[in-house]
Design a protein around this motif. Structure first.
Motif, PDB file in Angstrom:
ATOM      1  N   UNK A 245       0.759  -1.242  -0.203  1.00 25.17           N
ATOM      2  CA  UNK A 245       0.016   0.025  -0.005  1.00 25.17           C
ATOM      3  C   UNK A 245       0.964   1.245  -0.107  1.00 25.17           C
ATOM      4  N   UNK A 246       2.017   1.079   0.840  1.00 20.95           N
ATOM      5  CA  UNK A 246       2.782   2.339   0.805  1.00 20.95           C
ATOM      6  C   UNK A 246       3.542   2.594  -0.361  1.00 20.95           C
ATOM      7  N   UNK A 248       2.260   1.775  -3.497  1.00 18.00           N
ATOM      8  CA  UNK A 248       1.349   2.197  -4.509  1.00 18.00           C
ATOM      9  C   UNK A 248       1.150   3.558  -3.931  1.00 18.00           C
ATOM     10  N   UNK A 249       1.156   4.076  -2.872  1.00 22.20           N
ATOM     11  CA  UNK A 249       1.086   5.419  -2.385  1.00 22.20           C
ATOM     12  C   UNK A 249       1.886   6.380  -3.007  1.00 22.20           C
ATOM     13  N   UNK A 252       1.886   6.498  -6.794  1.00 18.37           N
ATOM     14  CA  UNK A 252       0.845   7.383  -7.031  1.00 18.37           C
ATOM     15  C   UNK A 252       1.276   8.795  -7.003  1.00 18.37           C
ATOM     16  N   UNK A 253       2.301   9.070  -5.832  1.00 16.28           N
ATOM     17  CA  UNK A 253       2.498  10.476  -6.030  1.00 16.28           C
ATOM     18  C   UNK A 253       3.605  10.659  -6.872  1.00 16.28           C
ATOM     19  N   UNK A 271       2.608   1.530 -11.275  1.00 10.07           N
ATOM     20  CA  UNK A 271       1.620   1.941 -10.363  1.00 10.07           C
ATOM     21  C   UNK A 271       0.347   0.957 -10.698  1.00 10.07           C
ATOM     22  N   UNK A 275      -1.147  -2.045  -7.931  1.00  9.69           N
ATOM     23  CA  UNK A 275      -2.488  -1.982  -7.725  1.00  9.69           C
ATOM     24  C   UNK A 275      -3.187  -3.495  -7.910  1.00  9.69           C
ATOM     25  N   UNK A 278      -1.791  -5.895  -5.232  1.00  7.95           N
ATOM     26  CA  UNK A 278      -2.306  -5.416  -4.011  1.00  7.95           C
ATOM     27  C   UNK A 278      -3.919  -6.378  -4.045  1.00  7.95           C
TER      28      UNK A 278
ATOM     29  N   UNK B  15       4.751   2.689   8.298  1.00 12.34           N
ATOM     30  CA  UNK B  15       4.811   2.934   7.031  1.00 12.34           C
ATOM     31  C   UNK B  15       3.892   3.741   6.458  1.00 12.34           C
ATOM     32  N   UNK B  16       2.871   3.219   6.856  1.00 12.99           N
ATOM     33  CA  UNK B  16       1.735   4.018   5.996  1.00 12.99           C
ATOM     34  C   UNK B  16       1.081   5.199   6.849  1.00 12.99           C
ATOM     35  N   UNK B 113      -6.371  -0.052  -0.387  1.00  8.32           N
ATOM     36  CA  UNK B 113      -5.818   0.053  -1.716  1.00  8.32           C
ATOM     37  C   UNK B 113      -5.950   1.637  -2.282  1.00  8.32           C
ATOM     38  N   UNK B 115      -5.827   4.238  -1.275  1.00  2.85           N
ATOM     39  CA  UNK B 115      -4.978   5.493  -0.753  1.00  2.85           C
ATOM     40  C   UNK B 115      -3.767   5.864  -1.986  1.00  2.85           C
ATOM     41  N   UNK B 116      -3.697   4.452  -2.899  1.00  8.72           N
ATOM     42  CA  UNK B 116      -2.739   4.580  -4.039  1.00  8.72           C
ATOM     43  C   UNK B 116      -3.267   5.563  -5.038  1.00  8.72           C
ATOM     44  N   UNK B 118      -3.958   8.454  -5.643  1.00  3.20           N
ATOM     45  CA  UNK B 118      -3.898   9.470  -4.767  1.00  3.20           C
ATOM     46  C   UNK B 118      -5.049  10.605  -4.993  1.00  3.20           C
TER      47      UNK B 118
END
Lengths: 416, 216
Positions: A245-246, A248-249, A252-253, A271, A275, A278, B15-16, B113, B115-116, B118
């Motif tokens: 999840x971190x 993909x975040x 994403x950024x 990305x 997904x 995940x 981490x999250x 998921x 949150x990916x 964004x």
């Protein structure tokens, strides 16, 4: 080949004398001499040691050793195996083993048998064989005696015979007697075998006790398996999933910040791929152990399974909270049934009902597919049936070729 | 709706937690407190009075649904506090319980998921903060697989519209998504409300009730 299954059956048959049974009976009683003499010697030696006290437990346990030999010897006349009556110690180590043995009634029965055997039974056995086989054979040997001596022979050291017709008559009488005496000999062997079995084979209560042990150890295995499932699920959730999840975040950024071009395209591809990973991981974790089962119980978990089913499911679920192993076993059974209905039975509609009535959980999965499911055919259903059996539950599958299929799970359990 | 939101974040994964803080910061929101368990969450809300709470479902000590319980408890104390719950996976029960708290406005239930994605995530956050209702499309998708009364009465198009309502979209957004006129969307929603037996009242509230019906 012996067609009679036991000595007693053989005794009533006309071909008794032609079968191996008389010889088995005689062999059983005759071989008693060897073990009997050994038992008596051992008894005397150990009794001597017992005066110094250290030999006392050994004396008792020697009964156990003798009993093991006797149970094996029993096979000569008794085709049904006699298992040992002892339990397995709950903990390893000599101390635990000794404690268990000395407190078991079976050990003392074996000891009593040992005493009885060493002092009374084996001499009787030997005497019976000598009387029933030895004497007639000696009589039958009269002509041989006469031939060797040339002048005279004494039938069994008593009656004097000097003529050949007399000797032959004695031999004939001896053989006839032998055939006649084999019957009581076999009966005696049979009785001896029964006495041995009575004292040395496990009692009903001991068998039940052992069955209970097996069931408990199976239940422990299932519980350990279940705990492992939860641990794997937790590890995946707290470890791999969090990191993904971190990731993909971050991707994403990065996608937002990257200037347009091939780099941005690659970030975008990465990305999207994360997904998908995940999503797959999520399904995997859910398959291992759904959180809703622990949080909300079987009813909610069944609704959830119905939501996820590829085939539409009509649910009729009315359940209290039940023990975790019961909820878990029932849940996975239903999941398997739903999967089978979609994958193998080509069902178009499934009806799922679950009730708890009178300390019995009953879950039914009914599909309109093409049937032909078999719980014995080594499918996933077999494993489920085993798992339910540990809880005293049952799995029944009614699935004629052409359908429909009704799968029913029943587990006795109390509501919370 | 304030453009810069003051957020209290509850997530036990470090981490999250850091990642979300950075992500929200990137979009100009401020995480006033980032905590790791349900008790700390309630204390942080009392201390900071944030614009919105973002919380994980599963948290210490029992790693069951502590986060969700805390969110529902917070909503009981502060019916107007917007709450966005992030879940490891979608669960109709969780979503329904959450929407039942307060009057169902200003709540969101999203798959972790998300949150990916964004931008979509931040948009959903803003919708919830503004009193909207957001339900994860995955929940909606699962529900559509199962034909449930009273939804049986709805046409496929009406169900599609209801799904988008559940995601917290406005009529304008729905019209854009389905490539129809806004008036058509209004007509569909009118039909849905009628079929679900929701009497005319304040329009936004009835939309939430429709979503709730949908979830049950």
């Amino acid at each position: 080949m012996d067609r009679a299954n036991t000595l007693w059956q053989a005794l009533t048959r006309r071909d008794f004398l032609l079968s191996a049974w008389p010889w088995r009976a005689a062999g059983y009683l005759a071989s008693s001499a060897a073990t009997g003499a050994l038992a008596l010697t051992g008894l005397l030696v150990l009794a001597g040691f017992s005066l110094l006290l250290v030999g006392l437990p050994l004396l008792v346990l020697a009964g156990t050793g003798l009993a093991a030999v006797e149970r094996r010897r029993l096979r000569l006349v008794d085709p049904e195996p006699a298992p040992g009556p002892h339990r397995t110690p709950a903990e390893p180590g000599l101390g635990a083993w000794l404690r268990l043995r000395l407190t078991e009634p079976a050990t003392w029965r074996e000891f009593a048998y040992g005493l009885l055997y060493a002092l009374v039974l084996w001499p009787l056995d030997v005497l019976a064989v000598a009387a029933a086989v030895g004497l007639p054979l000696a009589a039958a040997a009269t002509p041989v005696q006469l031939a060797l001596d040339g002048q005279e022979a004494r039938v069994v050291k008593t009656v004097l015979v000097t003529t050949w017709p007399g000797a032959l008559a004695a031999a004939a009488a001896g053989l006839a007697l032998l055939l006649l005496l084999l019957y009581p000999l076999a009966a005696l062997a049979g009785a001896r075998a029964q006495l041995t079995r009575l004292l040395l084979a496990p009692r009903e209560s001991e068998l039940r006790e052992r069955l209970g042990e097996v069931t408990r150890s199976r239940a422990r295995l299932v519980a350990a398996f279940e705990a492992e499932r939860r641990r794997i699920e937790r590890d995946l959730h707290d470890g791999a999933q969090q990191r993904l999840v971190a990731l993909t975040m971050t991707l994403g950024l990065a996608r937002l910040d990257a200037p347009e071009g091939p780099l941005a395209d690659r970030i975008a591809a990465a990305h999207e791929e994360t997904g998908r990973v995940l999503a797959e991981l999520r399904e995997l974790i859910h398959g291992i152990h759904p959180q809703v089962l622990a949080d909300h119980g079987l009813a909610a978990a069944l609704d959830d399974a119905a939501d996820r089913s590829a085939v539409p499911v009509d649910t009729d679920v009315d359940l209290p909270r039940l023990d975790a192993p019961v909820e878990s076993a029932a849940y996975f059974a239903v999941r398997e049934a739903l999967t089978n209905a979609a994958r193998h039975a080509a069902a178009r509609r499934i009806r799922l009902t679950a009730r708890h009535r009178g300390a019995l959980l009953a879950v039914e999965v009914h599909d309109d597919g093409r049937g032909g499911a078999d719980a014995r055919a080594g499918s996933g259903l077999t494993g489920l049936a085993d798992r339910l059996a540990v809880l005293g539950g049952t799995l029944t599958v009614d699935s004629p070729a052409g359908g429909p299929t009704l799968l029913r799970v029943e587990i006795p359990c109390r509501a919370h | 709706m304030p453009s810069a939101l003051r957020v209290v974040l509850a997530e036990d994964g470090v981490l999250l937690r850091e990642g979300l803080t950075a992500l929200l910061g990137r979009f100009g929101h401020e995480v006033v407190a980032a905590v790791g368990d349900a008790t700390a969450l309630r204390e942080a809300v009392a201390a900071h009075e944030p614009d919105i709470v973002v919380t994980d479902v599963r948290m210490p000590p029992a790693f069951q649904d502590e986060g969700l319980r805390a969110a529902i408890a917070l909503r009981a104390e502060r019916p107007l506090l917007p709450v966005l719950v992030l879940s490891q996976y979608v669960q109709r029960e969780y979503a329904a319980e959450l929407l039942d708290s307060g009057d169902g406005t200003g709540v969101g239930y999203l798959l972790k998921d998300r949150v990916g994605q964004v931008e979509e995530f931040v948009a959903a956050l803003a919708r919830v903060a503004g009193g909207g209702t957001v339900v994860d499309p995955e929940v909606v998708r699962q529900l559509l697989r199962r034909r449930r009364d009273p939804l049986a009465a709805l046409t496929p198009r009406e169900r599609e519209v209801l799904a988008l309502v559940a995601e917290g979209r406005s009529n304008v957004a729905i019209a854009r998504e389905l490539v129809v006129s806004e008036a058509a969307v209004g007509k569909h929603i009118g039909n849905i409300l009628a079929k679900l037996g929701l009497p005319p009242a304040e329009d936004t509230h009835r939309r939430v009730l429709a979503v709730l019906t949908y979830l049950r």
